[in-house]
Design an enzyme around this catalytic site. Structure first.
Site, PDB file in Angstrom:
ATOM      1  N   GLY A  10      40.376  46.518  40.123  1.00  0.00           N
ATOM      2  CA  GLY A  10      39.645  46.140  41.341  1.00  0.00           C
ATOM      3  C   GLY A  10      38.856  44.864  41.130  1.00  0.00           C
ATOM      4  CB  SER A  12      40.536  41.136  44.315  1.00  0.00           C
ATOM      5  OG  SER A  12      40.140  42.303  45.000  1.00  0.00           O
ATOM      6  N   GLY A  51      36.338  27.551  31.089  1.00  0.00           N
ATOM      7  CA  GLY A  51      36.671  27.573  29.664  1.00  0.00           C
ATOM      8  C   GLY A  51      37.060  28.946  29.140  1.00  0.00           C
ATOM      9  CB  VAL A  61      43.947  52.457  40.438  1.00  0.00           C
ATOM     10  CG1 VAL A  61      43.531  51.200  39.698  1.00  0.00           C
ATOM     11  CG2 VAL A  61      43.044  52.697  41.649  1.00  0.00           C
ATOM     12  CG  ASN A  84      35.026  47.640  39.732  1.00  0.00           C
ATOM     13  OD1 ASN A  84      33.837  47.821  40.012  1.00  0.00           O
ATOM     14  ND2 ASN A  84      35.835  46.960  40.542  1.00  0.00           N
ATOM     15  CB  SER A 136      27.984  55.823  42.604  1.00  0.00           C
ATOM     16  OG  SER A 136      26.966  55.745  43.568  1.00  0.00           O
ATOM     17  CG  ASN A 143      24.336  59.336  49.974  1.00  0.00           C
ATOM     18  OD1 ASN A 143      23.211  59.525  50.438  1.00  0.00           O
ATOM     19  ND2 ASN A 143      25.017  58.231  50.180  1.00  0.00           N
ATOM     20  CE1 TYR A 149      32.254  55.370  46.271  1.00  0.00           C
ATOM     21  CE2 TYR A 149      30.003  56.197  46.259  1.00  0.00           C
ATOM     22  CZ  TYR A 149      30.929  55.231  45.900  1.00  0.00           C
ATOM     23  OH  TYR A 149      30.523  54.144  45.167  1.00  0.00           O
ATOM     24  CE  LYS A 153      32.591  55.545  42.678  1.00  0.00           C
ATOM     25  NZ  LYS A 153      33.217  54.530  41.820  1.00  0.00           N
TER      26      LYS A 153
HETATM   27  P1  NAI Z   1      34.330  46.265  46.917  1.00  0.00           P
HETATM   28  O1  NAI Z   1      34.917  47.002  48.080  1.00  0.00           O
HETATM   29  O2  NAI Z   1      33.805  44.895  47.111  1.00  0.00           O
HETATM   30  O3  NAI Z   1      35.372  46.216  45.715  1.00  0.00           O
HETATM   31  C1  NAI Z   1      36.216  47.278  45.404  1.00  0.00           C
HETATM   32  C2  NAI Z   1      37.395  46.733  44.633  1.00  0.00           C
HETATM   33  O4  NAI Z   1      38.311  47.793  44.341  1.00  0.00           O
HETATM   34  C3  NAI Z   1      38.174  45.689  45.446  1.00  0.00           C
HETATM   35  O5  NAI Z   1      38.554  44.647  44.583  1.00  0.00           O
HETATM   36  C4  NAI Z   1      39.378  46.482  45.925  1.00  0.00           C
HETATM   37  O6  NAI Z   1      40.496  45.677  46.196  1.00  0.00           O
HETATM   38  C5  NAI Z   1      39.611  47.386  44.717  1.00  0.00           C
HETATM   39  N1  NAI Z   1      40.475  48.519  45.023  1.00  0.00           N
HETATM   40  C6  NAI Z   1      40.312  49.457  45.975  1.00  0.00           C
HETATM   41  N2  NAI Z   1      41.356  50.302  45.959  1.00  0.00           N
HETATM   42  C7  NAI Z   1      42.172  49.884  44.953  1.00  0.00           C
HETATM   43  C8  NAI Z   1      43.417  50.341  44.427  1.00  0.00           C
HETATM   44  N3  NAI Z   1      44.042  51.398  44.950  1.00  0.00           N
HETATM   45  N4  NAI Z   1      43.948  49.678  43.388  1.00  0.00           N
HETATM   46  C9  NAI Z   1      43.346  48.609  42.854  1.00  0.00           C
HETATM   47  N5  NAI Z   1      42.183  48.107  43.321  1.00  0.00           N
HETATM   48  C10 NAI Z   1      41.624  48.746  44.351  1.00  0.00           C
HETATM   49  O7  NAI Z   1      33.214  47.220  46.356  1.00  0.00           O
HETATM   50  P2  NAI Z   1      32.185  47.105  45.125  1.00  0.00           P
HETATM   51  O8  NAI Z   1      30.878  47.398  45.685  1.00  0.00           O
HETATM   52  O9  NAI Z   1      32.415  45.888  44.343  1.00  0.00           O
HETATM   53  O10 NAI Z   1      32.653  48.391  44.295  1.00  0.00           O
HETATM   54  C11 NAI Z   1      33.105  48.349  42.959  1.00  0.00           C
HETATM   55  C12 NAI Z   1      32.846  49.700  42.321  1.00  0.00           C
HETATM   56  O11 NAI Z   1      31.438  49.922  42.271  1.00  0.00           O
HETATM   57  C13 NAI Z   1      33.428  50.872  43.102  1.00  0.00           C
HETATM   58  O12 NAI Z   1      33.953  51.828  42.216  1.00  0.00           O
HETATM   59  C14 NAI Z   1      32.224  51.426  43.831  1.00  0.00           C
HETATM   60  O13 NAI Z   1      32.376  52.782  44.129  1.00  0.00           O
HETATM   61  C15 NAI Z   1      31.135  51.188  42.807  1.00  0.00           C
HETATM   62  N6  NAI Z   1      29.768  51.194  43.335  1.00  0.00           N
HETATM   63  C16 NAI Z   1      29.346  50.250  44.245  1.00  0.00           C
HETATM   64  C17 NAI Z   1      28.050  50.293  44.712  1.00  0.00           C
HETATM   65  C18 NAI Z   1      27.505  49.286  45.683  1.00  0.00           C
HETATM   66  O14 NAI Z   1      26.347  49.433  46.098  1.00  0.00           O
HETATM   67  N7  NAI Z   1      28.253  48.272  46.066  1.00  0.00           N
HETATM   68  C19 NAI Z   1      27.121  51.333  44.270  1.00  0.00           C
HETATM   69  C20 NAI Z   1      27.658  52.256  43.327  1.00  0.00           C
HETATM   70  C21 NAI Z   1      28.936  52.178  42.885  1.00  0.00           C
END
Ligand code: NAI
Length: 241
Positions: A10, A12, A51, A61, A84, A136, A143, A149, A153
């Site tokens: 994840g 991107s 670099g 995934v 992630n 999380s 929550n 979700y 987690k």
């Molecule tokens: P985001 O939505 O910006 O990024 C999620 C990433 O996971 C994206 O790059 C998406 O393309 C990728 N993704 C989703 N399904 C996928 C799949 N089937 N295969 C490959 N990639 C996939 O969200 P964020 O906030 O960056 O989340 C990243 C991680 O952090 C997640 O696991 C989320 O649950 C966790 N998280 C985020 C929090 C927040 O406040 N933003 C708080 C706690 C945990």
């Protein structure tokens, strides 16, 4: 982290992207995995311009065949796995559809398990490895409106501890980072009222920055964290203690 190869799922955007950049800036060769090739190409270009070393791989995934393909092309070199990739599918339990439950569990929990299973082999063989799972704080606190979700987690925390026990004898550590409220596309969906309500509960009084989550992930992926395994590192501004 020179000579280490780190796969970030994840990668991107959001936290995954920040982790990929932070690991690369510390010398790791990053394998950035996600479904969106165009965004990954831009990330790889950015890392190389700074670099660093990075490659992009197409990785869904939720799809075992996709994980197998990355394991076949890169599996023999991965030393660090950052699980992630994650999604939400919010709704009250009483109205939640099976599909919303399953999609979130499949991506967040099953996806993390399948990647760990696929990429731990090289670590076990080398007797060195790091698996960092992104959980999380809601896994610890619960929550409302997020049963799927939160269950996914909380499952990741169980996965982390059990894997830590299975892999400790091979010096492979398995830990989790539990972020609080971080400004990404995922939290961008919240309305102003929900944002203000959550922020009022954060003792540090602000949202977490991407670098603050990535820094914790890098620490758990580093040499220095070698005596830490099965740990859940809460990075939430005190939201949960
Ligand atoms: P985001 O939505 O910006 O990024 C999620 C990433 O996971 C994206 O790059 C998406 O393309 C990728 N993704 C989703 N399904 C996928 C799949 N089937 N295969 C490959 N990639 C996939 O969200 P964020 O906030 O960056 O989340 C990243 C991680 O952090 C997640 O696991 C989320 O649950 C966790 N998280 C985020 C929090 C927040 O406040 N933003 C708080 C706690 C945990």
């Amino acid at each position: 982290m020179t000579d280490r190869v780190a796969l970030v799922t994840g990668a991107s955007q959001g936290i995954g992207r920040a982790c990929a950049k932070a690991l690369a800036s510390r010398g790791a060769h990053v394998v950035a995995g996600a479904r969106q090739a165009d965004k990954l190409a831009a990330l790889v270009e950015e890392i190389r311009a700074d670099g660093g070393n990075a490659d992009a791989v197409q990785l869904d995934v939720q799809d075992q065949a996709s994980i197998d393909a990355v394991a076949a092309s890169h599996g023999k070199s991965i030393d660090i796995l950052v699980n992630n990739a994650g999604i939400t599918g919010d709704g009250l339990a009483m109205r939640m559809r099976d599909d919303d439950w399953q999609r979130v569990l499949d991506t967040n929990l099953t996806g993390s398990f399948r990647c760990a299973r696929a990429f731990m082999r090289n670590m076990v063989r080398k007797r060195w490895g790091r698996i960092v799972n992104v959980a999380s704080v809601v896994a610890l606190s619960g929550n409302p409106g997020q049963v799927n979700y939160v269950a996914s987690k909380a499952g990741i925390i169980g996965l982390t501890k059990s894997l830590a026990l299975e892999l400790a004898a091979r010096s492979v550590t398995v830990n989790a980072v539990a972020p609080g409220f971080v400004d990404t596309a995922m939290t961008g969906e919240l309305d102003e009222e929900a944002r203000a309500r959550i922020l009022s509960q954060v003792p540090l009084g602000r949202m977490g920055q991407l670098d603050e989550i990535a820094g914790a992930v890098c620490f758990l992926a580093s040499e220095e964290s070698g005596y830490i395994t099965g740990h859940v590192l809460n990075v939430s501004g005190g939201l949960y203690m």
